[in-house]
Design a protein around this motif. Structure first.
Motif, mmCIF file in Angstrom:
data_model
loop_
_atom_site.group_PDB
_atom_site.id
_atom_site.type_symbol
_atom_site.label_atom_id
_atom_site.label_comp_id
_atom_site.label_asym_id
_atom_site.label_seq_id
_atom_site.Cartn_x
_atom_site.Cartn_y
_atom_site.Cartn_z
ATOM 1 N N LEU A 1 0.741 -1.220 -0.177
ATOM 2 C CA LEU A 1 0.017 -0.078 0.018
ATOM 3 C C LEU A 1 0.817 1.262 -0.095
ATOM 4 O O LEU A 1 1.734 1.461 0.887
ATOM 5 C CB LEU A 1 -0.978 0.119 1.096
ATOM 6 N N VAL A 2 0.788 2.186 -1.036
ATOM 7 C CA VAL A 2 1.298 3.450 -1.103
ATOM 8 C C VAL A 2 0.346 4.419 -0.945
ATOM 9 O O VAL A 2 -0.525 4.959 -1.834
ATOM 10 C CB VAL A 2 2.089 3.668 -2.250
ATOM 11 N N ASP A 3 0.024 4.850 0.490
ATOM 12 C CA ASP A 3 -0.851 5.812 0.612
ATOM 13 C C ASP A 3 -0.093 7.038 0.636
ATOM 14 O O ASP A 3 0.373 7.656 1.746
ATOM 15 C CB ASP A 3 -1.822 5.747 1.864
ATOM 16 N N ALA A 4 0.031 7.762 -0.402
ATOM 17 C CA ALA A 4 1.221 8.739 -0.727
ATOM 18 C C ALA A 4 0.970 9.987 0.020
ATOM 19 O O ALA A 4 -0.146 10.448 0.174
ATOM 20 C CB ALA A 4 1.093 8.902 -2.239
ATOM 21 N N PRO A 5 1.970 10.623 0.044
ATOM 22 C CA PRO A 5 1.840 11.979 0.651
ATOM 23 C C PRO A 5 1.149 12.798 -0.232
ATOM 24 O O PRO A 5 1.830 12.944 -1.549
ATOM 25 C CB PRO A 5 3.251 12.458 1.011
ATOM 26 N N LEU B 1 6.597 5.137 -5.642
ATOM 27 C CA LEU B 1 6.246 3.813 -6.340
ATOM 28 C C LEU B 1 7.432 3.276 -7.244
ATOM 29 O O LEU B 1 7.088 1.970 -7.211
ATOM 30 C CB LEU B 1 4.990 4.408 -7.339
ATOM 31 N N ASP B 2 8.158 3.977 -7.614
ATOM 32 C CA ASP B 2 9.444 3.337 -8.282
ATOM 33 C C ASP B 2 10.012 2.457 -7.410
ATOM 34 O O ASP B 2 10.757 1.330 -7.541
ATOM 35 C CB ASP B 2 10.351 4.558 -9.356
ATOM 36 N N ILE C 1 0.573 -3.632 -6.161
ATOM 37 C CA ILE C 1 0.510 -2.376 -5.548
ATOM 38 C C ILE C 1 -0.849 -1.543 -5.503
ATOM 39 O O ILE C 1 -1.411 -1.281 -6.580
ATOM 40 C CB ILE C 1 1.487 -1.524 -6.294
ATOM 41 N N THR C 2 -1.395 -0.949 -4.253
ATOM 42 C CA THR C 2 -2.482 -0.332 -4.244
ATOM 43 C C THR C 2 -1.841 1.197 -3.765
ATOM 44 O O THR C 2 -1.007 1.616 -2.800
ATOM 45 C CB THR C 2 -3.324 -0.527 -3.181
ATOM 46 N N TYR C 3 -2.293 2.148 -4.796
ATOM 47 C CA TYR C 3 -1.913 3.547 -4.657
ATOM 48 C C TYR C 3 -2.805 4.552 -4.355
ATOM 49 O O TYR C 3 -4.049 4.459 -5.037
ATOM 50 C CB TYR C 3 -1.169 4.112 -6.225
ATOM 51 N N SER C 4 -2.996 5.283 -3.343
ATOM 52 C CA SER C 4 -3.976 6.110 -2.920
ATOM 53 C C SER C 4 -3.734 7.390 -2.393
ATOM 54 O O SER C 4 -2.489 7.534 -1.983
ATOM 55 C CB SER C 4 -4.713 5.302 -1.790
ATOM 56 N N THR C 5 -4.641 8.360 -2.502
ATOM 57 C CA THR C 5 -4.281 9.783 -2.127
ATOM 58 C C THR C 5 -5.606 10.232 -1.570
ATOM 59 O O THR C 5 -6.681 9.771 -1.951
ATOM 60 C CB THR C 5 -3.811 10.689 -3.240
ATOM 61 N N CYS C 6 -5.569 11.445 -0.649
ATOM 62 C CA CYS C 6 -6.583 11.970 -0.283
ATOM 63 C C CYS C 6 -6.757 13.280 -1.025
ATOM 64 O O CYS C 6 -6.985 14.412 -0.417
ATOM 65 C CB CYS C 6 -6.719 12.018 1.064
ATOM 66 N N SER D 1 -6.057 3.376 -7.041
ATOM 67 C CA SER D 1 -5.654 2.665 -8.071
ATOM 68 C C SER D 1 -4.749 1.355 -7.903
ATOM 69 O O SER D 1 -4.126 1.492 -6.729
ATOM 70 C CB SER D 1 -4.904 3.617 -8.988
ATOM 71 N N GLN D 2 -4.895 0.465 -8.462
ATOM 72 C CA GLN D 2 -4.157 -0.636 -8.174
ATOM 73 C C GLN D 2 -3.124 -1.185 -9.462
ATOM 74 O O GLN D 2 -3.943 -1.094 -10.632
ATOM 75 C CB GLN D 2 -5.086 -1.723 -7.708
#
Length: 448
Positions: free
Chosen positions: A331-335, A368-369, A381-386, A442-443
């Motif tokens: 999980l990349v709950d990104a800044p 992500l890289d 890989i799950t990528y999310s942002t708020c 997104s995944q």
């Protein structure tokens, strides 16, 4: 008359001044409430004024401007005091105008000198005589919406460009409404039905979340006053924020990396689904040691410490710590800019610029890289942002897939089948969709 340090209106001025100097609104408000020990009614008024003035700052300043002839000579706290008066007058229907004016004048007298008291009295009486300017009379649409909804023009222009005028206005119509108080049930402790019954018995009005299968929306007392919260049977979390971990469908034997984990809400949500005896584990990272402690504390409160390994590590440097292909899911709950959170953190809208989103997008791609090789073949890989801006969401997805031919896009699926008819694999939640925060998920599946 309450003393100045117990007067909710005076305390609101103090809190707003500190927020203007960089304090976070929620943390400053909590600190003020902890220090003041106010009655519930006064605490609610203080909270309402602080968040209300921030939410409507551009509107209030537009209405105040004609009455301040020499703004450069006005002490900052006096301007804030007048802003609190306008907010109460225009937005709090149950508070009589006479009481608002009298309290405002008294605070000016107590906090300042006779000249300030006379100035504040004069401004209030002039406002009352002439009325406040109406933002609806502004002819330019972008400027009018900016003042009406108290949102910077760059953000309105960007949203119109990306989402169209109709969707933008729908978003603007809800972002100044109070955020829902939502909690997520710790399914290792009890069922959603059991939590609902216990919270109802404890005096809460409980509604099932339309967004997340383990979410509940509470009305009444603060959620952290409940026995279930104190025992770690529930945790406070926005409904949208529950979706990234929910959509991962983690199983008991999986090794999961939460790459940007603090304060640990999603970490413990993931940990509920793994089983250490089956080989399952959640590794949680944050770049700051004090935030790693928050993850550890969160896991302990929820009774999940044995399933969580929290480490101080920059997610961009995972090569230093983990072997390739080590994790089943990441999980990349990104800044991010946090634009999706403006209802809950209203000052965000004034602090950010489009260049911030563009800079953050580069950081997100770097993370992500860095983690891409750490997920196993057929891992996700799950990528999310708020946030709700393409620069940090759709554009990042397109760039990652273009740079990583070993990954394919996978459709995001939630328990409640949100937006099942959408064309995209990714899932976008806007503040007007369900009354929750704006979020993007997104995944990516690694196929080689």
């Amino acid at each position: 008359m309450t003393t100045p340090d117990q007067n909710p209106r005076s305390l609101a001025v103090t809190a707003l001044m500190r927020i203007q100097k960089g304090a976070y609104s929620n943390l400053q408000l909590n600190q003020t409430l902890d220090d003041a020990h106010l009655e519930t009614r006064d605490a609610n008024l203080l909270t309402n004024i602080v968040y209300g003035v921030i939410q409507h700052e551009l509107t209030i300043d537009y209405q105040l401007k004609p009455f301040i002839k020499k703004p450069n000579k006005l002490q900052p706290w006096v301007k804030v005091l007048l802003e609190t008066a306008i907010y109460q007058w225009q937005y709090l229907e149950r508070v009589p105008k006479r009481a608002i004016f009298n309290e405002t004048i008294n605070i000016a007298k107590v906090r300042g000198h006779e000249g300030i008291r006379r100035f504040v009295t004069g401004v209030l009486h002039q406002m009352d005589r002439t009325g406040l300017p109406d933002p609806a009379e502004i002819t330019d649409r972008t400027q009018r919406w900016s003042i009406q909804y108290s949102v910077p023009e760059w953000l309105i222009t960007t949203l119109i460009d990306q989402r169209g005028a109709e969707k933008t206005e729908a978003i603007l119509n809800v972002i100044n409404q109070p955020a829902n108080q939502s909690v997520r049930v710790n399914r290792t402790r009890l069922t959603v039905a059991e939590a609902t019954a216990q919270l109802t018995a404890d005096g809460y009005d409980v509604t099932p979340s339309a967004v997340s299968e383990n979410g509940l929306v509470l009305h009444g007392k603060p959620a952290n006053h409940s026995e279930l919260f104190k025992r770690g049977d529930i945790t406070i979390q926005d409904e949208s924020a529950m979706l990234p971990a929910e959509s991962m469908h983690v199983t008991a034997n999986q090794e999961v990396l939460d790459a940007c984990a603090a304060p640990g809400g999603k970490t413990v949500q993931l940990a509920e689904n793994v089983d250490e005896s089956a080989g399952g584990q959640v590794t949680a990272l944050d770049i700051h040691q004090h935030k790693v402690r928050l993850i550890t504390q969160n896991a302990k409160r929820m009774g999940l410490s044995d399933r969580v390994d929290a480490l101080t590590l920059d997610a961009r440097k995972v090569d230093d710590a983990f072997a390739d292909g080590m994790f089943d899911q990441i999980l990349v709950d990104a800044p991010c800019s946090g634009i999706g959170l403006v209802r809950r953190k209203p000052e965000i809208r004034y602090e950010k610029q489009l260049r911030d989103s563009e800079a953050l997008a580069k950081i997100q791609l770097t993370i992500l890289d860095a983690v891409a090789n750490k997920v196993t073949i057929n891992g996700i890989i799950t990528y999310s942002t708020c946030t709700i801006l393409n620069q940090e969401n759709r554009d990042v997805v397109a760039a990652f897939l273009a740079d990583h031919p070993g990954f394919i896009s996978q459709r995001v699926q939630t328990a409640n089948a949100l937006k099942a008819d959408r064309e995209s694999d990714y899932l976008e939640i806007y503040p007007d969709d369900y009354g929750s925060d704006g979020f993007f998920i997104s995944q990516f599946k690694r196929v080689r």
